[in-house]
Design a protein around this motif. Structure first.
Motif, PDB file in Angstrom:
ATOM      1  N   PRO A 122    -153.841  97.085 -47.876  1.00 40.49           N
ATOM      2  CA  PRO A 122    -152.734  98.054 -48.085  1.00 40.49           C
ATOM      3  C   PRO A 122    -152.077  97.823 -46.694  1.00 40.49           C
ATOM      4  O   PRO A 122    -150.634  97.814 -46.621  1.00 40.49           O
ATOM      5  N   TRP A 125    -149.677  94.496 -47.204  1.00 41.09           N
ATOM      6  CA  TRP A 125    -148.535  94.873 -47.964  1.00 41.09           C
ATOM      7  C   TRP A 125    -147.738  95.857 -47.302  1.00 41.09           C
ATOM      8  O   TRP A 125    -146.516  95.498 -47.272  1.00 41.09           O
ATOM      9  N   LEU A 126    -148.056  97.016 -46.496  1.00 45.08           N
ATOM     10  CA  LEU A 126    -147.031  97.941 -46.210  1.00 45.08           C
ATOM     11  C   LEU A 126    -146.119  97.107 -44.956  1.00 45.08           C
ATOM     12  O   LEU A 126    -144.775  97.296 -44.906  1.00 45.08           O
ATOM     13  N   ARG A 130    -142.158  96.171 -44.851  1.00 48.04           N
ATOM     14  CA  ARG A 130    -141.321  96.803 -43.799  1.00 48.04           C
ATOM     15  C   ARG A 130    -140.577  95.493 -43.223  1.00 48.04           C
ATOM     16  O   ARG A 130    -139.350  95.761 -42.731  1.00 48.04           O
ATOM     17  N   ASP A 207    -151.704 103.823 -45.913  1.00 47.11           N
ATOM     18  CA  ASP A 207    -151.006 102.649 -45.993  1.00 47.11           C
ATOM     19  C   ASP A 207    -150.295 102.495 -47.354  1.00 47.11           C
ATOM     20  O   ASP A 207    -149.058 102.126 -47.630  1.00 47.11           O
ATOM     21  N   GLU A 210    -147.814 104.955 -48.341  1.00 48.31           N
ATOM     22  CA  GLU A 210    -146.315 104.872 -47.673  1.00 48.31           C
ATOM     23  C   GLU A 210    -145.573 103.897 -48.434  1.00 48.31           C
ATOM     24  O   GLU A 210    -144.480 103.613 -48.556  1.00 48.31           O
ATOM     25  N   LEU A 211    -146.558 102.783 -48.781  1.00 53.29           N
ATOM     26  CA  LEU A 211    -145.883 101.703 -49.560  1.00 53.29           C
ATOM     27  C   LEU A 211    -145.591 102.107 -50.670  1.00 53.29           C
ATOM     28  O   LEU A 211    -144.080 101.876 -51.453  1.00 53.29           O
TER      29      LEU A 211
END
Length: 309
Positions: A122, A125-126, A130, A207, A210-211
């Motif tokens: 994760p 990925w996040l 970004r 994470d 947030e994604l």
């Protein structure tokens, strides 16, 4: 004799390169935020399989950052080595490539990005989202397995046997240093695997959350697919990692597709090892991705690619 030996070495080198694709592995690069990603713009052939990397470091053909064709449908699939497929799966057999073809039967144009690398989780990925955003995608599908729970970036040096950053000196050198020890059953690890901590597990959930929030703010629908390791298929209930991700998805109302029933039925052919999917397993992942991509907004969990109410 020396000449004959040299000729034999050169001949073996040529055969290893031409026949196996050794000496030209897919390359990675370190990154201060993402940790690492595939080097952009690669086209190699390994073990007879095509391996293509686009400008964004995805294992996908290249595409523009914005949709251009009327009616184009665009999906980004986030994952780790399960989604990336590795060199043992040809580009055309990847679930993401099969999804692009199948979506193209109902859309004028379909674009699918394979946002995955070996040992990503994760946090990777996040950080990727970004950096690159969601590239005008309609849907983001996140493929998770239990090993992703607590998998956080460590920014350790890249290992040449798993994430090579430079071409090897030769095909023979690569075969002798990267593949021969594994064939002989010799441990190539530099030490014991790092154990995840409670803080790591909490960070991976933050994470992922947030994604999900980032994607929705960008107008992207989010779906999650659960992939099972082979030794988890007969357990009662969800493994700890998938259970934690499932609870998070319930909290954020993210529909979930479970591969458990399909993988259980095809366990003898679906796996390359305990976790990675064979080409036949990639076919199952294609079905799961298609089910996720076509879920209506507000859908809940899915079992065997049918809605569970």
């Amino acid at each position: 004799m020396a000449v004959l030996g040299l000729v034999a070495i050169i001949t073996t080198e040529v055969l290893a390169r031409a026949g196996l694709g050794l000496g030209d592995p897919p390359l990675y690069q370190t990154d201060p935020e993402i940790e690492y990603l595939l080097k952009p713009n690669q086209r190699v052939k390994r073990f007879g399989h095509r391996y293509v990397v686009n400008r964004y470091g995805m294992r996908s053909d290249d595409f523009e950052p914005k949709k251009g064709a009327p009616g184009e449908r665009r999906v980004l699939v986030f994952g780790d080595s399960v989604v990336n497929g590795g060199a043992q799966v040809d580009q055309g057999r990847l679930a993401t490539e099969q999804l692009r073809v199948r979506l193209g039967r109902t859309s004028q144009v379909a674009t699918v990005g394979n946002v995955a690398a070996f040992s990503w989780g994760p946090g990777n990925w996040l950080a990727y989202a970004r950096r690159f955003g969601f590239l005008d995608a309609d849907t983001a599908i996140i493929v998770v397995n239990g090993a992703d729970y607590g998998d956080v970036p460590t920014f350790a040096p890249l290992r040449p046997d798993t994430h090579p950053s430079q071409p090897p000196l030769s095909a023979l050198v690569e075969g002798a240093t990267r593949y021969l020890p594994a064939y002989l059953g010799l441990d190539q690890s530099s030490g014991p695997a790092r154990e995840s901590t409670d803080a790591d597990r909490a960070a991976s959930l933050r994470d992922l959350a947030e994604l999900i929030v980032m994607a929705r703010r960008a107008g992207v629908q989010v779906r999650l697919v659960q992939h099972y390791e082979r030794d988890e298929l007969d357990g009662a209930g969800l493994p700890a990692g998938l259970q934690a991700f499932s609870r998070l998805c319930e909290e954020y109302e993210v529909p979930v597709v479970s591969m458990r029933d399909a993988e259980r039925r095809a366990r003898d052919v679906a796996y390359l090892d305990d976790i990675h999917l064979s080409p036949e397993g990639q076919d199952l992942l294609t079905d799961a991705l298609l089910a996720a991509a076509n879920l209506p907004a507000g859908g809940r969990h899915v079992a065997a690619f049918g809605l569970r109410h």
